[in-house]
Design a protein around this motif. Structure first.
Motif, PDB file in Angstrom:
ATOM      1  N   UNK A  52       0.808  -1.217   0.000  1.00  0.00           N
ATOM      2  CA  UNK A  52       0.000   0.000   0.000  1.00  0.00           C
ATOM      3  C   UNK A  52       0.843   1.271   0.000  1.00  0.00           C
ATOM      4  N   UNK A  53       0.307   2.275  -0.655  1.00  0.00           N
ATOM      5  CA  UNK A  53       0.813   3.645  -0.589  1.00  0.00           C
ATOM      6  C   UNK A  53      -0.383   4.506  -0.180  1.00  0.00           C
ATOM      7  N   UNK A  67      -4.577   3.294   0.085  1.00  0.00           N
ATOM      8  CA  UNK A  67      -5.297   3.290   1.365  1.00  0.00           C
ATOM      9  C   UNK A  67      -6.502   4.226   1.264  1.00  0.00           C
ATOM     10  N   UNK A  68      -6.276   5.414   0.722  1.00  0.00           N
ATOM     11  CA  UNK A  68      -7.362   6.377   0.597  1.00  0.00           C
ATOM     12  C   UNK A  68      -8.433   5.926  -0.393  1.00  0.00           C
ATOM     13  N   UNK A  69      -8.048   5.233  -1.425  1.00  0.00           N
ATOM     14  CA  UNK A  69      -9.015   4.738  -2.412  1.00  0.00           C
ATOM     15  C   UNK A  69     -10.047   3.835  -1.742  1.00  0.00           C
ATOM     16  N   UNK A  70      -9.616   3.038  -0.780  1.00  0.00           N
ATOM     17  CA  UNK A  70     -10.541   2.155  -0.061  1.00  0.00           C
ATOM     18  C   UNK A  70     -11.447   2.934   0.894  1.00  0.00           C
ATOM     19  N   UNK A  71     -11.124   4.208   1.140  1.00  0.00           N
ATOM     20  CA  UNK A  71     -11.904   5.020   2.075  1.00  0.00           C
ATOM     21  C   UNK A  71     -12.856   5.987   1.372  1.00  0.00           C
ATOM     22  N   UNK A  72     -13.018   5.881   0.060  1.00  0.00           N
ATOM     23  CA  UNK A  72     -13.918   6.788  -0.664  1.00  0.00           C
ATOM     24  C   UNK A  72     -15.303   6.727  -0.021  1.00  0.00           C
ATOM     25  N   UNK A  75     -12.606  11.550  -3.885  1.00  0.00           N
ATOM     26  CA  UNK A  75     -11.918  10.887  -4.997  1.00  0.00           C
ATOM     27  C   UNK A  75     -10.421  10.909  -4.741  1.00  0.00           C
ATOM     28  N   UNK A  76      -9.746   9.920  -5.321  1.00  0.00           N
ATOM     29  CA  UNK A  76      -8.295   9.823  -5.219  1.00  0.00           C
ATOM     30  C   UNK A  76      -7.743   9.687  -6.626  1.00  0.00           C
ATOM     31  N   UNK A 122       1.372  13.977   2.289  1.00  0.00           N
ATOM     32  CA  UNK A 122       0.734  13.252   3.398  1.00  0.00           C
ATOM     33  C   UNK A 122       1.767  12.449   4.177  1.00  0.00           C
ATOM     34  N   UNK A 123       1.748  12.622   5.513  1.00  0.00           N
ATOM     35  CA  UNK A 123       2.636  11.817   6.351  1.00  0.00           C
ATOM     36  C   UNK A 123       1.872  10.745   7.117  1.00  0.00           C
TER      37      UNK A 123
END
Length: 96
Positions: free
Chosen positions: A30-31, A35-40, A60-61, A86-87
């Protein structure tokens, strides 16, 4: 007999869906973008390398940027965050 098997199958699927929904689902490859794509559709808090925090709903990502809506404390605003800035990504997992 069919009814019992159907109920067992539905219970198993429902349990699996709840368990999957409660976890981040991190994978070693994951990058930030994946990770963010799964959180849409979900609310997240993003911590930037500058130390600033921003939270809102993931709309959206893209390949290099993230679109957040309903920014906490600024609900009438949206934000576009550069993924390289993003950190950390904070995701609420206790969906009770």
């Amino acid at each position: 007999m069919k009814a019992i098997a159907l109920i067992a199958l539905m219970t198993t699927l429902a349990t699996a869906a709840v368990s999957a929904d409660d976890k981040v689902g991190f994978k070693k490859e994951d990058v930030a973008g994946t990770v963010l794509q799964r959180q849409v559709g979900q609310k997240v808090e993003i911590r930037l390398k500058s130390g600033e925090k921003i939270s809102g709903k993931v709309e959206a990502v893209g390949g290099e940027a993230l679109h957040l809506s309903s920014i906490t404390g600024q609900e009438f605003y949206d934000a576009v965050v550069i993924l390289d800035d993003i950190s950390a990504i904070v995701i609420r997992t206790d969906r009770k």
